[in-house]
Design a protein around this motif. Structure first.
Motif, short mmCIF file in Angstrom:
data_model
loop_
_atom_site.label_atom_id
_atom_site.label_comp_id
_atom_site.label_asym_id
_atom_site.label_seq_id
_atom_site.Cartn_x
_atom_site.Cartn_y
_atom_site.Cartn_z
N ASP A 148 46.02 47.91 37.07
CA ASP A 148 46.85 48.91 37.74
C ASP A 148 46.11 50.23 37.95
O ASP A 148 46.46 50.99 38.85
N ARG B 25 44.84 51.08 41.33
CA ARG B 25 45.74 51.74 42.26
C ARG B 25 45.74 53.25 42.09
O ARG B 25 46.35 53.96 42.89
N ALA B 26 45.12 53.75 41.01
CA ALA B 26 45.14 55.19 40.71
C ALA B 26 43.90 55.84 41.29
O ALA B 26 42.82 55.73 40.73
N VAL C 266 52.86 54.48 41.55
CA VAL C 266 51.72 54.31 40.66
C VAL C 266 51.94 55.10 39.36
O VAL C 266 51.69 54.61 38.26
#
Length: 287
Positions: free
Chosen positions: A230, A233-234, A187
């Motif tokens: 994205d 995903r953090a 990530v």
């Protein structure tokens, strides 16, 4: 299946069409948009009208959009776990990380294959809410996120078991667990790449402002949608559990500069679309 592939599948990170719809709501600065305007805006992004209608109908069918009818017009808004995840990502940028309490919140689930649809729904909703996949049947979070799962947890089918608990570990071990459960090294690499790209894009700060047109909207959506996808995903983890040189702060800075430059003219274009369509009549295929 590797944990990286599993997380990608649950987050549906390669679903740029749904991400673009979320970006249009974000750019408009509105909780609700007329379906006819969304179709037109998707057209500005290069999506044919029939494909845009199918996308919005599919998002309604699977609960990512909700509708309100006003006469012959249909108004849409982000909904469900998808809408909550979009809100979470937006609110999380620049937010202070939570404190480490010394324990993970744990969600244990054992769901028979006959209830596979429920199992997939539970895992997908949990991951969108910020849980990580520690191992099959075990989801963890740094803070209690169960309120985001209320609708799923209240709907456990017969023969399935979902149990909440906690896992107390020292900080060093918690960091190792977090790295595996959220695939943090991967990530971090992805987000660092986004940060570099946005920093280069933001270097145009001294140039004339972008025009309030479809080209600006398209550049904004195409450049920022992958970032927001994205960022799902953090996880919002306590600082002691994150890898060194975690890039989210740098990414947030570059993203803020790009948004400050491109959102005002893109929003002006969206406002013109809204004014041009009025309340509008929804195109065929949008119920």
């Amino acid at each position: 299946m590797s944990r990286s592939v599993e997380l990608d599948r649950l987050v549906a990170r390669r679903d740029p069409a749904s991400g673009a719809v979320a970006s249009l709501f974000r750019t408009a600065g509105r909780d609700e948009l007329p379906a006819v305007v969304l179709v037109a805006l998707l057209g500005d992004l290069g999506t044919r009208e029939a494909a845009a209608r199918r996308l919005l109908s599919r998002m309604r069918d699977d609960g990512r959009l909700a509708a309100r009818r006003d006469g012959r017009a249909v108004h849409l808004r982000l909904h469900g776990a998808f809408g909550a995840s979009v809100q979470r990502v937006g609110d999380g940028l620049g937010a202070r990380p939570p404190e480490w309490t010394g324990a993970f919140e744990v969600l244990l689930h054992a769901v028979p294959e006959s209830e596979r649809a429920y199992r997939d729904r539970l895992r997908r909703t949990a991951v969108l809410a910020g849980y990580g996949v520690l191992q099959p049947g075990v989801l963890i979070a740094a803070t209690d996120r169960s309120a985001d799962l209320a609708g799923v947890l209240d709907d456990v089918p017969p023969g399935a078991r979902v149990t909440r608990g906690s896992l107390a570990v020292d900080t060093a071990e918690a960091g190792r667990i977090a790295a595996e459960a959220w695939d943090l090294d991967r990530v971090a690499a992805v987000l660092a790449g986004h940060a570099d790209r946005l920093a280069a894009m933001a270097e145009g700060d001294g140039a004339p402002p972008p025009a309030a047109d479809a080209a600006t909207l398209r550049r904004l959506v195409e450049s920022t949608t992958p970032v927001f996808v994205d960022l799902l995903r953090a996880p919002a983890l306590p600082a002691p559990l994150l890898p060194a040189h975690w890039p989210v702060a740098r990414l947030a800075g570059g993203l803020s500069r790009v948004l400050a430059r491109y959102v005002p003219p893109a929003r002006a274009h969206v406002s013109a679309r809204l004014a041009g369509h009025g309340t509008g009549v929804s195109p065929p295929g949008l119920r």
